[in-house]
Design a protein around this motif. Structure first.
Motif, PDB file in Angstrom:
ATOM      1  N   THR A   1       0.086  -0.433  -2.264  1.00  0.00           N
ATOM      2  CA  THR A   1      -0.163  -1.451  -1.246  1.00  0.00           C
ATOM      3  C   THR A   1      -0.200  -2.817  -1.931  1.00  0.00           C
ATOM      4  N   LEU A   2       0.046  -3.864  -1.167  1.00  0.00           N
ATOM      5  CA  LEU A   2      -0.024  -5.203  -1.756  1.00  0.00           C
ATOM      6  C   LEU A   2      -1.423  -5.507  -2.272  1.00  0.00           C
ATOM      7  N   ALA A   3      -2.444  -4.937  -1.624  1.00  0.00           N
ATOM      8  CA  ALA A   3      -3.811  -5.131  -2.114  1.00  0.00           C
ATOM      9  C   ALA A   3      -3.955  -4.613  -3.536  1.00  0.00           C
TER      10      ALA A   3
ATOM     11  N   THR B   1       6.285  12.685  -0.317  1.00  0.00           N
ATOM     12  CA  THR B   1       7.244  12.932   0.758  1.00  0.00           C
ATOM     13  C   THR B   1       6.549  12.841   2.113  1.00  0.00           C
ATOM     14  N   ALA B   2       5.318  13.385   2.189  1.00  0.00           N
ATOM     15  CA  ALA B   2       4.539  13.375   3.429  1.00  0.00           C
ATOM     16  C   ALA B   2       3.602  12.176   3.473  1.00  0.00           C
ATOM     17  N   LEU B   3       3.263  11.777   4.676  1.00  0.00           N
ATOM     18  CA  LEU B   3       2.396  10.613   4.892  1.00  0.00           C
ATOM     19  C   LEU B   3       0.911  10.931   4.762  1.00  0.00           C
ATOM     20  N   ASP B   4       0.555  12.206   4.861  1.00  0.00           N
ATOM     21  CA  ASP B   4      -0.829  12.595   5.128  1.00  0.00           C
ATOM     22  C   ASP B   4      -1.835  12.145   4.072  1.00  0.00           C
ATOM     23  N   ARG B   5      -1.502  12.203   2.785  1.00  0.00           N
ATOM     24  CA  ARG B   5      -2.500  11.937   1.749  1.00  0.00           C
ATOM     25  C   ARG B   5      -2.955  10.489   1.724  1.00  0.00           C
ATOM     26  N   THR B   6      -2.030   9.553   1.888  1.00  0.00           N
ATOM     27  CA  THR B   6      -2.383   8.148   1.657  1.00  0.00           C
ATOM     28  C   THR B   6      -2.183   7.244   2.872  1.00  0.00           C
TER      29      THR B   6
ATOM     30  N   LEU C   1       6.210   3.336  10.898  1.00  0.00           N
ATOM     31  CA  LEU C   1       5.553   3.336   9.588  1.00  0.00           C
ATOM     32  C   LEU C   1       4.737   2.067   9.370  1.00  0.00           C
ATOM     33  N   ALA C   2       5.231   0.947   9.866  1.00  0.00           N
ATOM     34  CA  ALA C   2       4.561  -0.335   9.658  1.00  0.00           C
ATOM     35  C   ALA C   2       3.209  -0.410  10.348  1.00  0.00           C
ATOM     36  N   ARG C   3       2.965   0.458  11.331  1.00  0.00           N
ATOM     37  CA  ARG C   3       1.695   0.442  12.063  1.00  0.00           C
ATOM     38  C   ARG C   3       0.624   1.332  11.430  1.00  0.00           C
ATOM     39  N   LEU C   4       0.965   2.051  10.374  1.00  0.00           N
ATOM     40  CA  LEU C   4       0.016   2.991   9.781  1.00  0.00           C
ATOM     41  C   LEU C   4      -1.009   2.284   8.905  1.00  0.00           C
ATOM     42  N   ASP C   5      -2.161   2.900   8.761  1.00  0.00           N
ATOM     43  CA  ASP C   5      -3.216   2.449   7.843  1.00  0.00           C
ATOM     44  C   ASP C   5      -2.987   3.140   6.505  1.00  0.00           C
ATOM     45  N   ALA C   6      -2.668   2.351   5.470  1.00  0.00           N
ATOM     46  CA  ALA C   6      -2.410   2.904   4.139  1.00  0.00           C
ATOM     47  C   ALA C   6      -3.543   2.605   3.169  1.00  0.00           C
ATOM     48  N   GLY C   7      -4.700   2.136   3.692  1.00  0.00           N
ATOM     49  CA  GLY C   7      -5.811   1.803   2.804  1.00  0.00           C
ATOM     50  C   GLY C   7      -7.103   2.519   3.094  1.00  0.00           C
ATOM     51  N   GLY C   8      -7.298   2.946   4.348  1.00  0.00           N
ATOM     52  CA  GLY C   8      -8.572   3.534   4.732  1.00  0.00           C
ATOM     53  C   GLY C   8      -8.904   4.820   4.004  1.00  0.00           C
ATOM     54  N   TRP C   9      -7.891   5.578   3.557  1.00  0.00           N
ATOM     55  CA  TRP C   9      -8.138   6.822   2.809  1.00  0.00           C
ATOM     56  C   TRP C   9      -8.870   6.547   1.505  1.00  0.00           C
TER      57      TRP C   9
ATOM     58  N   ARG D   1     -13.481   1.962   2.609  1.00  0.00           N
ATOM     59  CA  ARG D   1     -13.604   1.108   3.796  1.00  0.00           C
ATOM     60  C   ARG D   1     -13.141  -0.318   3.512  1.00  0.00           C
ATOM     61  N   ARG D   2     -13.280  -0.744   2.275  1.00  0.00           N
ATOM     62  CA  ARG D   2     -12.862  -2.096   1.897  1.00  0.00           C
ATOM     63  C   ARG D   2     -11.397  -2.346   2.227  1.00  0.00           C
ATOM     64  N   TYR D   3     -10.572  -1.319   2.124  1.00  0.00           N
ATOM     65  CA  TYR D   3      -9.136  -1.488   2.296  1.00  0.00           C
ATOM     66  C   TYR D   3      -8.609  -0.912   3.613  1.00  0.00           C
ATOM     67  N   ALA D   4      -9.496  -0.555   4.515  1.00  0.00           N
ATOM     68  CA  ALA D   4      -9.058   0.001   5.794  1.00  0.00           C
ATOM     69  C   ALA D   4      -8.139  -0.981   6.517  1.00  0.00           C
ATOM     70  N   GLY D   5      -7.040  -0.471   7.022  1.00  0.00           N
ATOM     71  CA  GLY D   5      -6.081  -1.301   7.745  1.00  0.00           C
ATOM     72  C   GLY D   5      -4.980  -1.875   6.883  1.00  0.00           C
ATOM     73  N   GLU D   6      -5.016  -1.644   5.582  1.00  0.00           N
ATOM     74  CA  GLU D   6      -3.960  -2.146   4.693  1.00  0.00           C
ATOM     75  C   GLU D   6      -2.641  -1.461   5.057  1.00  0.00           C
TER      76      GLU D   6
END
Length: 245
Positions: free
Chosen positions: A23-25, A56-61, A76-84, A87-92
């Motif tokens: 992520t850019l963060a 390959t799958a989206l589920d982990r991250t 894909l652009a609407r997914l949360d790639a930080g909350g996993w 909480r600091r990065y939720a919504g990334e």
């Protein structure tokens, strides 16, 4: 060997485990720690947009499910790639390669782009990623390094943008791997760090290729690789190693 324009130390997926990978963060955090070169993983969306994701799958991250390469970029652009991660990065969001490239170019950072194709799309992914990278870094002093475990992806990259340097990633030393690297006109071999010994380093250097290692997270391992005369280390431990060393 040609002059090597890259720093010795490379931050794995942006900031190792300190921020949500790819992520850019994560890249911003790595830069805050003084790192100047980063590794990332790039694959294609269903509509051909190169974006950052390791699995390959989206589920982990991410908040998504299923095979990432089967979904269009708008989804894909609407997914949360930080909350996993925390909480600091939720919504990334997931970044595109173009997002990251423009950030790197604006800040003078270097990039190791691992081509991570969805199975069955190896050559196409290499070609599309290389074409975009050549366009984005056109006129730049230092181009990105394109790496992959998949020779087919490096072949696609070679056909699309032969001027960009390539590196073959190896988890094991399979029969003919160095011959493949030579045919692909690779500038580097990037090995699981435990594989390197003095004879292998000498062999690869003798072929005119650089010697890089992943993923090195212990001081003893880094010291061993430095003593062997290797040319680069990919690490998660951006908080342990000094990138200026």
């Amino acid at each position: 060997m040609d002059a090597w324009p890259y720093p010795f130390w490379i931050a794995h997926r942006g900031a190792g485990r300190l921020a949500p990978e790819n992520t850019l963060a994560a890249f911003r955090l790595g830069a805050e720690h003084g790192w100047r070169m980063f590794e990332c993983d790039v694959k294609l969306s269903a509509d051909g947009v190169p974006f950052l994701l390791h699995d390959t799958a989206l589920d982990r991250t991410t908040s998504g499910h299923g095979t990432a390469g089967e979904q269009g970029w708008s989804a894909l652009a609407r997914l949360d790639a930080g909350g996993w991660h925390s909480r600091r990065y939720a919504g990334e969001p997931l970044p595109t390669l173009e997002n990251l490239a423009r950030w790197c170019l604006a800040n003078g950072h270097q990039l190791d782009i691992e081509i991570k194709p969805t199975p069955g799309l190896e050559e196409r992914t290499g070609r599309v990623v290389a074409e975009l990278a050549a366009h984005l870094w056109q006129g730049a002093t230092t181009p990105p390094l394109l790496t992959s475990f998949r020779p087919e992806s490096l072949w696609g990259a070679l056909q699309a943008a032969p001027q960009l340097p390539r590196g073959l990633l190896l988890d094991t030393l399979w029969d003919g791997c160095f011959g493949y690297a030579a045919q692909l006109r690779c500038a580097a071999i990037v090995c699981n760090h435990a594989l390197w010994d003095a004879a292998l380093v000498e062999q690869v250097h003798g072929m005119g290729m650089r010697v890089l290692s992943y993923t090195v997270n212990d001081e003893w391992a880094a010291e061993r690789l430095i003593s062997l005369g290797t040319d680069g280390i990919v690490t998660d431990r951006i908080d342990l190693f000094s990138p200026g060393a």
